[in-house]
Design a protein around this motif. Structure first.
Motif, mmCIF file in Angstrom:
data_model
loop_
_atom_site.group_PDB
_atom_site.id
_atom_site.type_symbol
_atom_site.label_atom_id
_atom_site.label_comp_id
_atom_site.label_asym_id
_atom_site.label_seq_id
_atom_site.Cartn_x
_atom_site.Cartn_y
_atom_site.Cartn_z
ATOM 1 N N GLU A 2 0.813 -1.191 0.000
ATOM 2 C CA GLU A 2 0.000 0.000 0.000
ATOM 3 C C GLU A 2 0.859 1.258 0.000
ATOM 4 O O GLU A 2 1.933 1.286 0.592
ATOM 5 C CB GLU A 2 -0.911 0.022 1.229
ATOM 6 N N GLU A 3 0.361 2.291 -0.675
ATOM 7 C CA GLU A 3 1.019 3.586 -0.629
ATOM 8 C C GLU A 3 0.349 4.417 0.461
ATOM 9 O O GLU A 3 -0.878 4.526 0.513
ATOM 10 C CB GLU A 3 0.911 4.311 -1.967
ATOM 11 N N ARG A 4 1.141 4.997 1.317
ATOM 12 C CA ARG A 4 0.612 5.834 2.377
ATOM 13 C C ARG A 4 0.398 7.247 1.852
ATOM 14 O O ARG A 4 1.289 7.825 1.215
ATOM 15 C CB ARG A 4 1.569 5.847 3.568
ATOM 16 N N VAL A 5 -0.779 7.787 2.089
ATOM 17 C CA VAL A 5 -1.087 9.143 1.651
ATOM 18 C C VAL A 5 -1.761 9.901 2.789
ATOM 19 O O VAL A 5 -2.384 9.310 3.677
ATOM 20 C CB VAL A 5 -2.001 9.169 0.401
ATOM 21 N N VAL A 6 -1.629 11.220 2.750
ATOM 22 C CA VAL A 6 -2.344 12.091 3.670
ATOM 23 C C VAL A 6 -3.488 12.734 2.902
ATOM 24 O O VAL A 6 -3.269 13.356 1.860
ATOM 25 C CB VAL A 6 -1.423 13.186 4.243
ATOM 26 N N LEU A 7 -4.707 12.572 3.380
ATOM 27 C CA LEU A 7 -5.866 13.195 2.749
ATOM 28 C C LEU A 7 -6.166 14.513 3.459
ATOM 29 O O LEU A 7 -6.358 14.550 4.676
ATOM 30 C CB LEU A 7 -7.081 12.272 2.833
#
Length: 250
Positions: A2-7
């Protein structure tokens, strides 16, 4: 993996359209992202910046800048706010102790639809749980002119089975919102919104999709004031509904 992202939902999603942020989070998770949010990331400072109040804009944006420290991509539910952060934060914080951090954060900023369409490489969508046969897509000025994003959201919408995306006659025409512009020049703003409402309803559709909540609020609010039936949906809401439960990970 999984790619970690900040929403970063942005102010309008936080205050008025939580369903838009929820849909964006759901879509990102469905396409293989680990999504986090930063409670301290509230406002990018754009309203004050657009009004020429640089110090006030910086003061507001400092909280978001500190909260968004890190290395993960930052995905925004607003082309307008993404433009502010990507294009103008380096200028806003120029000459301050936060200048380097602002430049670093700016380079991590992505508008939601462009991130999903480009970086994540979606190739198909299902028919899902939606009742839309045809829709129109509205380009926000900042997103189209500031970030150069025009094709990405359309590519996503055109992947949805059974939905026709009908082009507007004047897709590059502003809806008249412009944040504080609509407050300073209400009559002009309403006239511009009326042109957009007429363009959409002239295509015999009942649904307008956009990647900027401010534009949807402006156009659909004006339609409601005129007694015109027009449903406005943030692009993530349409994509979420189009993702069949049985679809493989995209």
């Amino acid at each position: 993996m999984e790619e970690r992202v900040v929403l970063f939902p942005t102010c309008l999603a936080d205050l008025l359209f939580p369903e838009a942020a929820s849909a964006a989070e759901s879509v990102l998770e469905r396409v293989g992202c680990e999504v986090t949010m930063r409670p301290g990331a509230v406002c990018c400072g754009q309203p004050a910046w657009n009004s020429g109040h640089v110090a006030a804009a910086r003061r507001v944006a400092e909280g978001a800048l500190q909260a968004l420290d890190g290395t993960e991509p930052i995905v925004l539910c607003s082309g307008s706010c993404a433009t502010m952060m990507h294009e103008y934060w380096p200028e806003l914080f120029e000459g301050t102790e936060q200048a380097e951090g602002a430049e670093a954060v700016a380079q991590r900023v992505h508008e939601f639809s462009s991130f999903v369409a480009g970086r994540l490489g979606i190739e198909r969508l299902g028919s899902g749980d939606h009742d839309i046969e045809a829709l129109c897509y509205h380009d926000s000025c900042h997103m189209m002119r500031g970030l150069g994003i025009k094709d990405a959201p359309r590519r996503l919408l055109e992947m949805i089975d059974g939905v026709e995306v009908r082009p507007l006659d004047a897709p590059e025409r502003c809806c008249g919102f412009g944040g504080t512009f609509s407050l300073r020049y209400p009559e002009l703003s309403a006239a511009m919104a009326d042109e957009k409402v007429d363009d959409v309803t002239g295509k015999d559709v009942g649904t307008l999709v956009a990647a900027d909540l401010g534009c949807l609020m402006q156009i659909c609010g004006r339609a409601e004031a005129r007694g015109v039936a027009l449903r406005g949906l943030y692009i993530a809401e349409v994509l979420e509904a189009a993702m069949d439960d049985g679809m493989d990970e995209l």
